[in-house]
Scaffold this motif. Structure first.
Motif, mmCIF file in Angstrom:
data_model
loop_
_atom_site.group_PDB
_atom_site.id
_atom_site.type_symbol
_atom_site.label_atom_id
_atom_site.label_comp_id
_atom_site.label_asym_id
_atom_site.label_seq_id
_atom_site.Cartn_x
_atom_site.Cartn_y
_atom_site.Cartn_z
ATOM 1 N N THR A 185 -16.868 7.899 -0.431
ATOM 2 C CA THR A 185 -15.923 8.615 0.432
ATOM 3 C C THR A 185 -16.527 9.857 1.077
ATOM 4 O O THR A 185 -15.990 10.366 2.060
ATOM 5 N N GLU A 235 0.825 -1.203 0.000
ATOM 6 C CA GLU A 235 0.000 0.000 0.000
ATOM 7 C C GLU A 235 0.861 1.256 0.000
ATOM 8 O O GLU A 235 0.564 2.229 -0.702
ATOM 9 N N ASP A 262 -10.412 10.816 -4.116
ATOM 10 C CA ASP A 262 -10.483 10.848 -2.656
ATOM 11 C C ASP A 262 -9.974 9.554 -2.034
ATOM 12 O O ASP A 262 -9.711 9.508 -0.830
ATOM 13 N N PHE A 263 -9.846 8.496 -2.834
ATOM 14 C CA PHE A 263 -9.188 7.282 -2.360
ATOM 15 C C PHE A 263 -7.677 7.520 -2.423
ATOM 16 O O PHE A 263 -7.155 7.933 -3.463
ATOM 17 N N SER A 264 -6.983 7.258 -1.335
ATOM 18 C CA SER A 264 -5.545 7.547 -1.291
ATOM 19 C C SER A 264 -4.782 6.806 -2.382
ATOM 20 O O SER A 264 -3.829 7.337 -2.963
ATOM 21 N N VAL A 315 -13.013 9.573 -7.454
ATOM 22 C CA VAL A 315 -12.117 8.478 -7.067
ATOM 23 C C VAL A 315 -10.793 8.995 -6.515
ATOM 24 O O VAL A 315 -10.058 8.253 -5.858
ATOM 25 N N GLY A 330 -17.404 7.141 -6.404
ATOM 26 C CA GLY A 330 -16.328 7.516 -5.495
ATOM 27 C C GLY A 330 -16.759 8.592 -4.524
ATOM 28 O O GLY A 330 -16.418 8.556 -3.332
ATOM 29 N N ASN A 364 1.276 7.293 -6.570
ATOM 30 C CA ASN A 364 -0.117 7.255 -7.017
ATOM 31 C C ASN A 364 -0.329 7.811 -8.424
ATOM 32 O O ASN A 364 -1.306 7.474 -9.080
#
Length: 253
Positions: free
Chosen positions: A61, A6, A69-71, A67, A57, A13
């Motif tokens: 969140t 992760e 906002d997803f790390s 989307v 998303g 990212n």
């Protein structure tokens, strides 16, 4: 091991974003080829999937960046931001040669401006019909009806909200799909069977993906001619949307 996995992906990212978008594009073109036999362009399917993913998303969140906002997918926020978007538009424009436009003749040039103005007026009228009275929102949605590229470019330039920009993309997407599906159905009745008519058609419709897919389903030999004027159409729309057309809307509302 999972924590290390992760950490690596979150720190990189942007790379994950490129890989994710690449995977979505591959899947979209696969679906377009196998299920629609090219009648709906892969880019239209990809945009639809992107809008759905952004909506889901936001719900999951509770954020306002879809989307991103997803790390793990935070890089999509940068990838889809203004910097890379404008770079993509400029790089596309560099591939256009004015000498090619001369091949379209006067009719091709007129069709480009007529197509932009008519599409904008229709989109703006729909926006007004749904209760919008803000010149920024009306202009952005009208620009979205020109193409789903012109809408966001115009919206960002004149300060439109994210919701309005999303609506402009949706408007352009609907237009693109309609052009894809409708072109082979009306081609014979409008005489769309030669390079000259294809260039005029591309200038009037403007959505490059829609024109390319529609002409491919009609006669693949016509695709380069229609796509050529459609590319200029997008450029003209990006120039007129946040400038002349915005000023005209502002003078009315």
């Amino acid at each position: 091991m999972i924590e290390l996995f992760e950490t690596v992906f979150v720190r990189n990212n942007l790379v994950v974003a490129f890989a994710t978008v690449g995977g979505v594009m591959w899947f979209s073109y696969f679906i377009a080829d196998k299920l629609t036999r090219g009648r709906i362009h892969g880019s239209a399917i990809a945009i639809a999937l992107g809008l759905i993913a952004a909506y889901l998303g936001g719900i999951m969140t509770g954020g306002d960046k879809g989307v991103a906002d997803f790390s793990l997918l935070g890089g999509i926020g940068l990838m889809g931001g203004g910097m890379l978007r404008d770079f993509a538009i400029v790089s596309t424009a560099f591939g256009v040669q004015l000498s090619e436009l001369k091949k379209a003749g006067v009719a091709g040039v007129i069709s480009i401006f007529a197509g932009v103005i008519v599409s904008f007026v229709v989109g703006a009228a729909v926006a007004v019909g749904f209760g919008y009275d803000d010149p920024v929102a009306i202009t952005t949605i009208g620009a979205g009806a020109v193409t789903y590229i012109v809408g966001p470019v115009t919206g960002e330039a004149i300060g439109a909200s994210g919701e309005v920009i999303t609506l402009s993309v949706a408007a352009g997407l609907i237009k693109s799909i309609l052009v894809m599906i409708g072109t082979p159905l009306v081609a014979r009745s409008i005489g769309l069977d030669n390079p000259q008519s294809a260039m005029v058609f591309g200038g009037l419709m403007g959505t490059t993906s829609g024109v390319a897919a529609g002409l491919a389903a009609t006669d693949p030999k016509l695709v380069p001619y229609g796509a050529m004027t459609a590319t200029f159409y997008t450029g003209i729309g990006c120039l007129l949307g946040p400038s002349l057309l915005f000023l005209l809307v502002g003078s009315i509302f």
